[in-house]
Design a protein around this motif. Sequence first.
Motif, short mmCIF file in Angstrom:
data_model
loop_
_atom_site.label_atom_id
_atom_site.label_comp_id
_atom_site.label_asym_id
_atom_site.label_seq_id
_atom_site.Cartn_x
_atom_site.Cartn_y
_atom_site.Cartn_z
N ILE A 6 -7.19 3.36 -10.09
CA ILE A 6 -7.85 3.27 -8.79
C ILE A 6 -6.94 3.78 -7.68
O ILE A 6 -5.83 3.27 -7.49
N ILE A 7 -7.40 4.81 -7.00
CA ILE A 7 -6.69 5.29 -5.80
C ILE A 7 -7.43 4.73 -4.60
O ILE A 7 -8.58 5.09 -4.34
N GLY A 8 -6.78 3.81 -3.90
CA GLY A 8 -7.41 3.13 -2.77
C GLY A 8 -7.14 3.84 -1.45
O GLY A 8 -5.99 4.18 -1.15
N TYR A 9 -8.20 4.05 -0.69
CA TYR A 9 -8.09 4.74 0.59
C TYR A 9 -7.88 3.77 1.74
O TYR A 9 -8.47 2.69 1.77
N THR A 10 -7.06 4.19 2.68
CA THR A 10 -6.91 3.43 3.92
C THR A 10 -7.89 3.95 4.97
O THR A 10 -8.25 5.13 4.98
N ILE A 11 -8.31 3.03 5.85
CA ILE A 11 -8.91 3.45 7.10
C ILE A 11 -7.78 3.59 8.11
O ILE A 11 -6.64 3.21 7.84
N THR A 12 -8.08 4.13 9.28
CA THR A 12 -7.10 4.18 10.36
C THR A 12 -7.54 3.20 11.45
O THR A 12 -8.52 3.48 12.15
N PRO A 13 -6.87 2.07 11.58
CA PRO A 13 -7.27 1.09 12.60
C PRO A 13 -6.90 1.58 14.00
O PRO A 13 -5.90 2.28 14.19
N PHE A 14 -7.72 1.19 14.97
CA PHE A 14 -7.45 1.52 16.36
C PHE A 14 -7.42 0.25 17.21
O PHE A 14 -8.12 -0.73 16.92
N THR A 15 -6.61 0.30 18.27
CA THR A 15 -6.56 -0.80 19.22
C THR A 15 -7.75 -0.69 20.18
O THR A 15 -8.52 0.27 20.14
N ASP A 38 -3.79 1.52 -8.02
CA ASP A 38 -2.73 2.24 -8.71
C ASP A 38 -2.05 3.28 -7.83
O ASP A 38 -0.97 3.79 -8.18
N ALA A 39 -2.67 3.62 -6.72
CA ALA A 39 -2.09 4.53 -5.73
C ALA A 39 -2.83 4.30 -4.41
O ALA A 39 -3.94 3.74 -4.40
N ILE A 40 -2.21 4.73 -3.33
CA ILE A 40 -2.83 4.61 -2.01
C ILE A 40 -2.96 6.00 -1.40
O ILE A 40 -2.01 6.80 -1.43
N ALA A 41 -4.15 6.29 -0.87
CA ALA A 41 -4.42 7.58 -0.25
C ALA A 41 -4.63 7.40 1.25
O ALA A 41 -5.47 6.61 1.67
N ALA A 42 -3.86 8.11 2.02
CA ALA A 42 -3.99 8.07 3.48
C ALA A 42 -4.64 9.35 3.97
O ALA A 42 -4.55 10.40 3.33
N LEU A 43 -5.33 9.23 5.09
CA LEU A 43 -5.82 10.39 5.83
C LEU A 43 -6.90 11.17 5.08
O LEU A 43 -6.94 12.40 5.10
N LYS A 71 5.99 1.14 -3.91
CA LYS A 71 5.29 0.18 -4.78
C LYS A 71 4.26 0.87 -5.66
O LYS A 71 4.07 0.51 -6.83
N VAL A 72 3.56 1.85 -5.09
CA VAL A 72 2.63 2.71 -5.82
C VAL A 72 2.77 4.11 -5.23
O VAL A 72 3.30 4.28 -4.12
N PRO A 73 2.31 5.14 -5.92
CA PRO A 73 2.34 6.48 -5.33
C PRO A 73 1.47 6.57 -4.08
O PRO A 73 0.46 5.87 -3.96
N VAL A 74 1.87 7.43 -3.16
CA VAL A 74 1.09 7.68 -1.94
C VAL A 74 0.56 9.11 -1.98
O VAL A 74 1.31 10.07 -2.16
N VAL A 75 -0.75 9.21 -1.80
CA VAL A 75 -1.44 10.50 -1.74
C VAL A 75 -1.79 10.77 -0.27
O VAL A 75 -2.31 9.90 0.41
N VAL A 76 -1.49 11.96 0.21
CA VAL A 76 -1.82 12.34 1.58
C VAL A 76 -2.92 13.39 1.56
O VAL A 76 -2.78 14.44 0.92
N VAL A 100 1.88 12.97 -3.61
CA VAL A 100 0.81 13.90 -3.97
C VAL A 100 0.11 14.34 -2.69
O VAL A 100 0.02 13.56 -1.73
N VAL A 101 -0.38 15.58 -2.67
CA VAL A 101 -1.30 15.98 -1.61
C VAL A 101 -2.67 16.20 -2.23
O VAL A 101 -2.79 16.75 -3.34
N MET A 102 -3.68 15.71 -1.54
CA MET A 102 -5.07 15.93 -1.95
C MET A 102 -5.64 16.98 -1.01
O MET A 102 -5.84 16.71 0.18
N LEU A 103 -5.86 18.17 -1.52
CA LEU A 103 -6.16 19.33 -0.68
C LEU A 103 -7.63 19.73 -0.78
O LEU A 103 -8.14 19.97 -1.87
N SER A 104 -8.27 19.80 0.39
CA SER A 104 -9.66 20.24 0.48
C SER A 104 -9.73 21.59 1.17
O SER A 104 -8.98 21.85 2.12
N PRO A 105 -10.65 22.45 0.76
CA PRO A 105 -10.81 23.76 1.41
C PRO A 105 -11.76 23.67 2.60
O PRO A 105 -12.86 24.23 2.59
#
Length: 285
Positions: A6-15, A38-43, A71-76, A100-105
Amino acid sequence: MNLTGIIGYTITPFTENNNVDFKQLETVIDTLLDAKVDAIAALGSAGEAAYLSEDEWESVASHTVSYVAGKVPVVVGIAELTTAQAVKRAKYAHKIGADVVMLSPFSYYKLNEDEMFLHYKSVSDATPLPIMIYNNPATCGVDMSPQFMLKMVDGIENARWIKESIGDIQRMHKIYKLSKGSVPFFNGCNHMALEALNAGAVGWCTIAPCLIGDQPKQLFDAIKNSNNEKARELFYQQYEFLEFIVRSGLAAAVKAGMSAQGIQVGHPRKPLLPLTPLKQEKLKS
Protein backbone atom coordinates in the motif's frame (compact mmCIF):
# COMPACT_ATOMS: atom_id res chain seq x y z
CA MET A 1 14.17 -1.36 -4.50
CA ASN A 2 11.36 -3.86 -4.06
CA LEU A 3 8.35 -1.57 -3.84
CA THR A 4 5.08 -3.38 -3.07
CA GLY A 5 1.96 -3.10 -0.94
CA ILE A 6 0.00 0.00 0.00
CA ILE A 7 1.35 3.38 -1.07
CA GLY A 8 -0.51 5.93 1.03
CA TYR A 9 -1.06 9.43 -0.30
CA THR A 10 -0.92 12.59 1.76
CA ILE A 11 -3.22 15.54 1.39
CA THR A 12 -1.77 19.02 1.79
CA PRO A 13 -3.34 20.68 4.84
CA PHE A 14 -3.91 24.44 4.84
CA THR A 15 -4.32 26.94 7.66
CA GLU A 16 -7.21 29.40 7.89
CA ASN A 17 -4.97 31.86 6.02
CA ASN A 18 -4.54 29.32 3.20
CA ASN A 19 -0.88 28.60 3.98
CA VAL A 20 0.52 25.07 4.13
CA ASP A 21 0.03 23.68 7.63
CA PHE A 22 3.16 21.63 8.22
CA LYS A 23 2.15 20.55 11.71
CA GLN A 24 -1.01 18.97 10.36
CA LEU A 25 0.96 17.48 7.48
CA GLU A 26 2.86 15.58 10.16
CA THR A 27 -0.47 14.42 11.59
CA VAL A 28 -1.48 13.12 8.16
CA ILE A 29 1.83 11.28 7.80
CA ASP A 30 1.42 9.76 11.28
CA THR A 31 -2.08 8.64 10.30
CA LEU A 32 -0.68 6.83 7.25
CA LEU A 33 2.13 5.22 9.23
CA ASP A 34 -0.38 4.04 11.84
CA ALA A 35 -2.35 2.50 8.96
CA LYS A 36 0.72 0.35 8.15
CA VAL A 37 1.30 1.71 4.66
CA ASP A 38 4.37 0.37 2.85
CA ALA A 39 5.32 3.74 1.35
CA ILE A 40 4.12 7.34 1.46
CA ALA A 41 3.46 9.42 -1.65
CA ALA A 42 3.49 13.20 -1.48
CA LEU A 43 2.27 15.73 -4.01
CA GLY A 44 -0.17 13.68 -6.00
CA SER A 45 -3.44 15.04 -7.32
CA ALA A 46 -5.01 14.40 -3.91
CA GLY A 47 -2.22 16.52 -2.44
CA GLU A 48 -3.29 19.44 -4.64
CA ALA A 49 0.21 19.65 -6.10
CA ALA A 50 -1.08 21.61 -9.10
CA TYR A 51 -2.27 24.40 -6.79
CA LEU A 52 0.97 24.90 -4.83
CA SER A 53 3.60 27.54 -5.53
CA GLU A 54 7.09 26.30 -6.32
CA ASP A 55 8.30 27.15 -2.81
CA GLU A 56 5.32 25.35 -1.27
CA TRP A 57 5.86 22.30 -3.48
CA GLU A 58 9.50 22.05 -2.45
CA SER A 59 8.70 22.63 1.22
CA VAL A 60 6.02 19.92 1.26
CA ALA A 61 8.37 17.48 -0.46
CA SER A 62 11.32 18.15 1.86
CA HIS A 63 9.19 18.20 5.02
CA THR A 64 7.61 14.88 4.08
CA VAL A 65 10.96 13.20 3.47
CA SER A 66 12.41 14.66 6.67
CA TYR A 67 9.46 13.71 8.86
CA VAL A 68 9.09 10.17 7.49
CA ALA A 69 12.79 9.80 8.28
CA GLY A 70 13.28 6.51 6.47
CA LYS A 71 10.47 4.61 8.21
CA VAL A 72 9.06 3.77 4.77
CA PRO A 73 10.06 4.86 1.25
CA VAL A 74 8.83 8.27 0.10
CA VAL A 75 7.45 8.71 -3.41
CA VAL A 76 7.27 12.25 -4.84
CA GLY A 77 4.71 12.96 -7.54
CA ILE A 78 5.76 15.04 -10.55
CA ALA A 79 3.30 16.24 -13.18
CA GLU A 80 4.60 19.21 -15.14
CA LEU A 81 3.75 20.73 -18.50
CA THR A 82 7.41 21.21 -19.44
CA THR A 83 10.21 18.68 -19.41
CA ALA A 84 12.56 21.29 -17.95
CA GLN A 85 10.33 21.76 -14.90
CA ALA A 86 9.87 18.01 -14.48
CA VAL A 87 13.65 17.55 -14.56
CA LYS A 88 14.09 20.35 -12.03
CA ARG A 89 11.64 18.76 -9.61
CA ALA A 90 13.13 15.29 -10.05
CA LYS A 91 16.57 16.69 -9.23
CA TYR A 92 15.11 18.35 -6.15
CA ALA A 93 13.45 15.10 -5.07
CA HIS A 94 16.81 13.35 -5.31
CA LYS A 95 18.55 16.16 -3.43
CA ILE A 96 16.22 15.92 -0.43
CA GLY A 97 16.46 12.14 -0.21
CA ALA A 98 13.20 10.93 -1.78
CA ASP A 99 13.24 7.29 -2.85
CA VAL A 100 11.06 7.30 -5.98
CA VAL A 101 9.50 9.77 -8.39
CA MET A 102 6.05 9.09 -9.78
CA LEU A 103 6.05 10.81 -13.16
CA SER A 104 2.97 11.78 -15.16
CA PRO A 105 3.02 13.18 -18.71
CA PHE A 106 0.88 16.20 -17.90
CA SER A 107 -0.21 17.81 -21.13
CA TYR A 108 -2.00 20.79 -22.66
CA TYR A 109 -1.34 19.72 -26.23
CA LYS A 110 -1.91 16.00 -26.67
CA LEU A 111 1.56 14.44 -26.61
CA ASN A 112 2.54 11.69 -29.01
CA GLU A 113 4.58 8.68 -27.94
CA ASP A 114 7.91 10.10 -29.14
CA GLU A 115 7.33 13.22 -27.04
CA MET A 116 6.35 11.23 -23.96
CA PHE A 117 9.29 8.86 -24.32
CA LEU A 118 11.73 11.77 -24.50
CA HIS A 119 10.03 13.44 -21.51
CA TYR A 120 10.53 10.34 -19.35
CA LYS A 121 14.04 9.70 -20.65
CA SER A 122 15.08 13.28 -19.90
CA VAL A 123 13.98 12.90 -16.29
CA SER A 124 15.69 9.50 -16.05
CA ASP A 125 18.93 10.93 -17.43
CA ALA A 126 18.86 13.80 -14.92
CA THR A 127 18.59 11.77 -11.69
CA PRO A 128 19.32 8.24 -10.49
CA LEU A 129 15.95 7.98 -8.74
CA PRO A 130 13.75 5.10 -9.92
CA ILE A 131 10.64 6.20 -11.79
CA MET A 132 7.07 4.98 -11.55
CA ILE A 133 5.29 5.61 -14.87
CA TYR A 134 1.87 6.99 -14.00
CA ASN A 135 -1.00 6.72 -16.46
CA ASN A 136 -3.95 8.89 -15.44
CA PRO A 137 -5.59 10.38 -18.54
CA ALA A 138 -8.46 11.86 -16.52
CA THR A 139 -6.10 14.45 -15.01
CA CYS A 140 -3.12 14.43 -17.38
CA GLY A 141 -4.88 14.57 -20.75
CA VAL A 142 -2.99 11.71 -22.39
CA ASP A 143 -3.47 7.95 -22.26
CA MET A 144 -0.47 5.65 -22.48
CA SER A 145 -1.08 2.13 -23.76
CA PRO A 146 0.30 -0.89 -21.89
CA GLN A 147 2.55 -1.61 -24.87
CA PHE A 148 4.02 1.89 -24.78
CA MET A 149 4.57 1.93 -21.02
CA LEU A 150 6.33 -1.44 -21.22
CA LYS A 151 8.47 -0.04 -24.04
CA MET A 152 9.54 2.76 -21.69
CA VAL A 153 10.33 0.32 -18.88
CA ASP A 154 12.46 -1.63 -21.35
CA GLY A 155 14.16 1.37 -22.94
CA ILE A 156 14.57 3.93 -20.14
CA GLU A 157 17.16 3.11 -17.52
CA ASN A 158 15.35 4.21 -14.35
CA ALA A 159 11.77 3.36 -15.34
CA ARG A 160 10.85 0.54 -12.95
CA TRP A 161 7.11 0.42 -12.23
CA ILE A 162 3.77 1.30 -13.78
CA LYS A 163 0.79 2.85 -12.03
CA GLU A 164 -2.41 2.37 -14.03
CA SER A 165 -5.43 4.51 -13.12
CA ILE A 166 -7.63 4.42 -16.18
CA GLY A 167 -10.22 2.17 -14.51
CA ASP A 168 -10.17 -0.67 -17.05
CA ILE A 169 -9.17 -4.04 -15.62
CA GLN A 170 -8.15 -5.20 -19.09
CA ARG A 171 -5.20 -2.79 -18.87
CA MET A 172 -3.94 -4.69 -15.83
CA HIS A 173 -4.29 -8.02 -17.62
CA LYS A 174 -2.42 -6.69 -20.66
CA ILE A 175 0.47 -5.31 -18.60
CA TYR A 176 0.81 -8.65 -16.83
CA LYS A 177 0.42 -10.75 -19.97
CA LEU A 178 2.66 -8.69 -22.27
CA SER A 179 5.45 -8.49 -19.69
CA LYS A 180 4.99 -12.15 -18.65
CA GLY A 181 4.62 -10.86 -15.11
CA SER A 182 8.09 -9.31 -15.12
CA VAL A 183 7.10 -5.64 -14.80
CA PRO A 184 5.56 -4.67 -11.44
CA PHE A 185 2.46 -2.49 -11.67
CA PHE A 186 0.26 -0.70 -9.15
CA ASN A 187 -3.46 -0.10 -9.04
CA GLY A 188 -4.38 3.59 -8.99
CA CYS A 189 -8.15 3.18 -9.29
CA ASN A 190 -9.54 2.86 -5.76
CA HIS A 191 -12.77 1.05 -6.47
CA MET A 192 -10.95 -1.52 -8.66
CA ALA A 193 -8.58 -2.64 -5.91
CA LEU A 194 -9.89 -6.19 -5.55
CA GLU A 195 -9.81 -6.95 -9.28
CA ALA A 196 -6.45 -5.24 -9.81
CA LEU A 197 -4.67 -7.04 -6.99
CA ASN A 198 -6.09 -10.34 -8.20
CA ALA A 199 -4.89 -9.46 -11.72
CA GLY A 200 -1.30 -9.28 -10.53
CA ALA A 201 -0.85 -5.71 -9.27
CA VAL A 202 1.97 -5.62 -6.72
CA GLY A 203 0.29 -2.87 -4.77
CA TRP A 204 -2.34 -0.17 -4.49
CA CYS A 205 -1.76 3.59 -4.48
CA THR A 206 -4.49 5.14 -2.36
CA ILE A 207 -5.41 7.98 -0.05
CA ALA A 208 -8.01 5.82 1.70
CA PRO A 209 -5.81 5.03 4.76
CA CYS A 210 -6.13 8.69 5.78
CA LEU A 211 -9.72 7.87 6.75
CA ILE A 212 -10.12 4.10 7.10
CA GLY A 213 -6.82 3.10 8.69
CA ASP A 214 -5.32 -0.25 7.82
CA GLN A 215 -8.33 -1.65 5.96
CA PRO A 216 -6.53 -1.29 2.58
CA LYS A 217 -3.48 -3.04 4.05
CA GLN A 218 -5.69 -5.84 5.38
CA LEU A 219 -7.15 -6.29 1.89
CA PHE A 220 -3.71 -6.42 0.31
CA ASP A 221 -2.50 -8.95 2.88
CA ALA A 222 -5.58 -11.14 2.44
CA ILE A 223 -4.98 -11.39 -1.31
CA LYS A 224 -1.25 -11.94 -0.78
CA ASN A 225 -2.10 -14.82 1.55
CA SER A 226 -4.65 -16.27 -0.94
CA ASN A 227 -7.51 -15.69 1.50
CA ASN A 228 -10.00 -14.80 -1.21
CA GLU A 229 -13.11 -14.95 0.96
CA LYS A 230 -11.59 -12.56 3.49
CA ALA A 231 -10.41 -10.28 0.67
CA ARG A 232 -13.92 -10.01 -0.79
CA GLU A 233 -15.37 -9.30 2.63
CA LEU A 234 -12.84 -6.54 3.27
CA PHE A 235 -13.26 -5.02 -0.18
CA TYR A 236 -17.03 -4.79 -0.01
CA GLN A 237 -16.75 -3.14 3.41
CA GLN A 238 -14.72 -0.41 1.67
CA TYR A 239 -16.31 -0.32 -1.76
CA GLU A 240 -19.02 2.31 -1.25
CA PHE A 241 -16.56 4.57 0.56
CA LEU A 242 -13.92 4.19 -2.15
CA GLU A 243 -16.41 4.93 -4.89
CA PHE A 244 -17.68 7.98 -3.01
CA ILE A 245 -14.30 9.65 -2.43
CA VAL A 246 -13.34 9.21 -6.09
CA ARG A 247 -16.67 10.55 -7.35
CA SER A 248 -16.63 13.50 -4.89
CA GLY A 249 -13.01 14.54 -5.47
CA LEU A 250 -10.21 13.04 -3.41
CA ALA A 251 -8.84 16.21 -1.83
CA ALA A 252 -12.26 17.57 -0.85
CA ALA A 253 -13.55 14.23 0.39
CA VAL A 254 -10.53 13.35 2.49
CA LYS A 255 -10.27 16.81 3.99
CA ALA A 256 -13.94 16.67 4.94
CA GLY A 257 -13.45 13.21 6.40
CA MET A 258 -10.46 14.22 8.48
CA SER A 259 -12.36 17.25 9.74
CA ALA A 260 -15.23 14.96 10.77
CA GLN A 261 -12.69 12.96 12.76
CA GLY A 262 -11.51 16.09 14.56
CA ILE A 263 -8.37 16.74 12.48
CA GLN A 264 -8.55 20.24 11.01
CA VAL A 265 -6.73 20.28 7.68
CA GLY A 266 -8.51 23.16 5.98
CA HIS A 267 -10.41 23.30 2.71
CA PRO A 268 -9.12 22.53 -0.77
CA ARG A 269 -7.68 25.46 -2.68
CA LYS A 270 -9.89 27.15 -5.22
CA PRO A 271 -11.05 26.43 -7.83
CA LEU A 272 -11.68 23.22 -5.85
CA LEU A 273 -14.56 23.54 -3.41
CA PRO A 274 -15.31 21.75 -0.11
CA LEU A 275 -17.92 19.02 -0.02
CA THR A 276 -21.50 20.21 0.23
CA PRO A 277 -23.25 19.59 3.59
CA LEU A 278 -25.25 16.79 1.96
CA LYS A 279 -22.09 15.05 0.78
CA GLN A 280 -20.46 15.56 4.16
CA GLU A 281 -23.33 13.70 5.79
CA LYS A 282 -23.06 10.93 3.21
CA LEU A 283 -19.35 10.61 3.89
CA LYS A 284 -19.94 10.36 7.64
CA SER A 285 -22.36 7.50 7.05
